[in-house]
Write a protein that holds these residues in place. Structure first.
Motif, PDB file in Angstrom:
ATOM      1  N   ASP A 110       0.816  -1.209   0.000  1.00 17.38           N
ATOM      2  CA  ASP A 110       0.000   0.000   0.000  1.00 17.38           C
ATOM      3  C   ASP A 110       0.856   1.268   0.000  1.00 17.38           C
ATOM      4  O   ASP A 110       0.338   2.361   0.077  1.00 17.38           O
ATOM      5  CB  ASP A 110      -0.950   0.019   1.193  1.00 17.38           C
ATOM      6  CG  ASP A 110      -0.225   0.023   2.525  1.00 17.38           C
ATOM      7  OD1 ASP A 110       0.996  -0.196   2.539  1.00 17.38           O
ATOM      8  OD2 ASP A 110      -0.888   0.239   3.554  1.00 17.38           O
ATOM      9  N   TYR A 111       2.143   1.105  -0.154  1.00 23.91           N
ATOM     10  CA  TYR A 111       3.064   2.243  -0.154  1.00 23.91           C
ATOM     11  C   TYR A 111       3.596   2.428  -1.563  1.00 23.91           C
ATOM     12  O   TYR A 111       4.007   1.479  -2.215  1.00 23.91           O
ATOM     13  CB  TYR A 111       4.222   1.979   0.820  1.00 23.91           C
ATOM     14  CG  TYR A 111       5.305   3.013   0.739  1.00 23.91           C
ATOM     15  CD1 TYR A 111       5.152   4.248   1.345  1.00 23.91           C
ATOM     16  CD2 TYR A 111       6.492   2.746   0.052  1.00 23.91           C
ATOM     17  CE1 TYR A 111       6.159   5.198   1.257  1.00 23.91           C
ATOM     18  CE2 TYR A 111       7.495   3.699  -0.025  1.00 23.91           C
ATOM     19  CZ  TYR A 111       7.326   4.925   0.580  1.00 23.91           C
ATOM     20  OH  TYR A 111       8.305   5.864   0.519  1.00 23.91           O
ATOM     21  N   GLN A 112       3.561   3.673  -2.017  1.00 19.13           N
ATOM     22  CA  GLN A 112       4.126   3.962  -3.326  1.00 19.13           C
ATOM     23  C   GLN A 112       5.234   4.992  -3.137  1.00 19.13           C
ATOM     24  O   GLN A 112       4.999   6.071  -2.630  1.00 19.13           O
ATOM     25  CB  GLN A 112       3.055   4.521  -4.252  1.00 19.13           C
ATOM     26  CG  GLN A 112       3.561   4.755  -5.655  1.00 19.13           C
ATOM     27  CD  GLN A 112       2.441   5.221  -6.581  1.00 19.13           C
ATOM     28  OE1 GLN A 112       1.309   5.364  -6.153  1.00 19.13           O
ATOM     29  NE2 GLN A 112       2.780   5.457  -7.812  1.00 19.13           N
ATOM     30  N   ALA A 113       6.446   4.621  -3.528  1.00 16.10           N
ATOM     31  CA  ALA A 113       7.598   5.496  -3.347  1.00 16.10           C
ATOM     32  C   ALA A 113       7.472   6.742  -4.214  1.00 16.10           C
ATOM     33  O   ALA A 113       6.936   6.689  -5.329  1.00 16.10           O
ATOM     34  CB  ALA A 113       8.877   4.741  -3.694  1.00 16.10           C
ATOM     35  N   TRP A 114       7.977   7.850  -3.714  1.00 12.47           N
ATOM     36  CA  TRP A 114       7.982   9.101  -4.456  1.00 12.47           C
ATOM     37  C   TRP A 114       9.040   9.033  -5.531  1.00 12.47           C
ATOM     38  O   TRP A 114      10.114   8.473  -5.350  1.00 12.47           O
ATOM     39  CB  TRP A 114       8.273  10.253  -3.497  1.00 12.47           C
ATOM     40  CG  TRP A 114       8.364  11.572  -4.174  1.00 12.47           C
ATOM     41  CD1 TRP A 114       7.340  12.410  -4.484  1.00 12.47           C
ATOM     42  CD2 TRP A 114       9.550  12.220  -4.638  1.00 12.47           C
ATOM     43  NE1 TRP A 114       7.804  13.525  -5.102  1.00 12.47           N
ATOM     44  CE2 TRP A 114       9.178  13.437  -5.213  1.00 12.47           C
ATOM     45  CE3 TRP A 114      10.902  11.887  -4.639  1.00 12.47           C
ATOM     46  CZ2 TRP A 114      10.083  14.333  -5.769  1.00 12.47           C
ATOM     47  CZ3 TRP A 114      11.803  12.768  -5.194  1.00 12.47           C
ATOM     48  CH2 TRP A 114      11.379  13.989  -5.754  1.00 12.47           C
TER      49      TRP A 114
END
Length: 118
Positions: A110-114
């Motif tokens: 659920d984490y999307q890197a910048w």
């Protein structure tokens, strides 16, 4: 617990100013040197800096001039003092900490890197 040197310096040069709810004793120099008198605390029991209430801390660090004679009353949302547990068995260890087994749950995706491209 004050060591022998602190006790001797306090006996010769100190003037007791007051006491807080933890039983800590507060002192200042009898004579001023270079404009202001040194201030210090002798702890009741183990030397624990976090056991100094905020208003007394302000006095020790010259944030306020007058010694706090009427400490802030306890509010219902205020918790009791708890000493710093860093380095003890009671220290907080998050999931995955090496002393908690060293394993943590896998990332759920659920984490999307910048990225600079957007």
């Amino acid at each position: 617990m004050a060591n022998a040197i602190t006790k001797v310096i306090t006996w010769f040069n100190g003037e007791q100013v007051g006491k807080d709810s933890f039983g800590n004793l507060y002192y200042q120099q009898r004579k001023s040197s270079k404009g202001r008198r040194r201030r210090w605390v002798i702890y009741n029991g183990k030397d624990e800096a976090s056991a100094v209430p905020a208003e007394f801390h302000a006095w020790l660090h010259y944030t306020i001039d007058e010694f706090p004679s009427n400490p802030t009353p306890r509010r219902p949302w205020m918790s009791e003092h708890e000493p710093n547990h860093t380095g003890t068995e009671l220290a907080y260890r998050p999931p995955g900490h090496v002393l908690q087994g060293g394993h943590r749950e896998k990332a759920t995706g659920d984490y999307q890197a910048w990225s600079p491209e957007g």
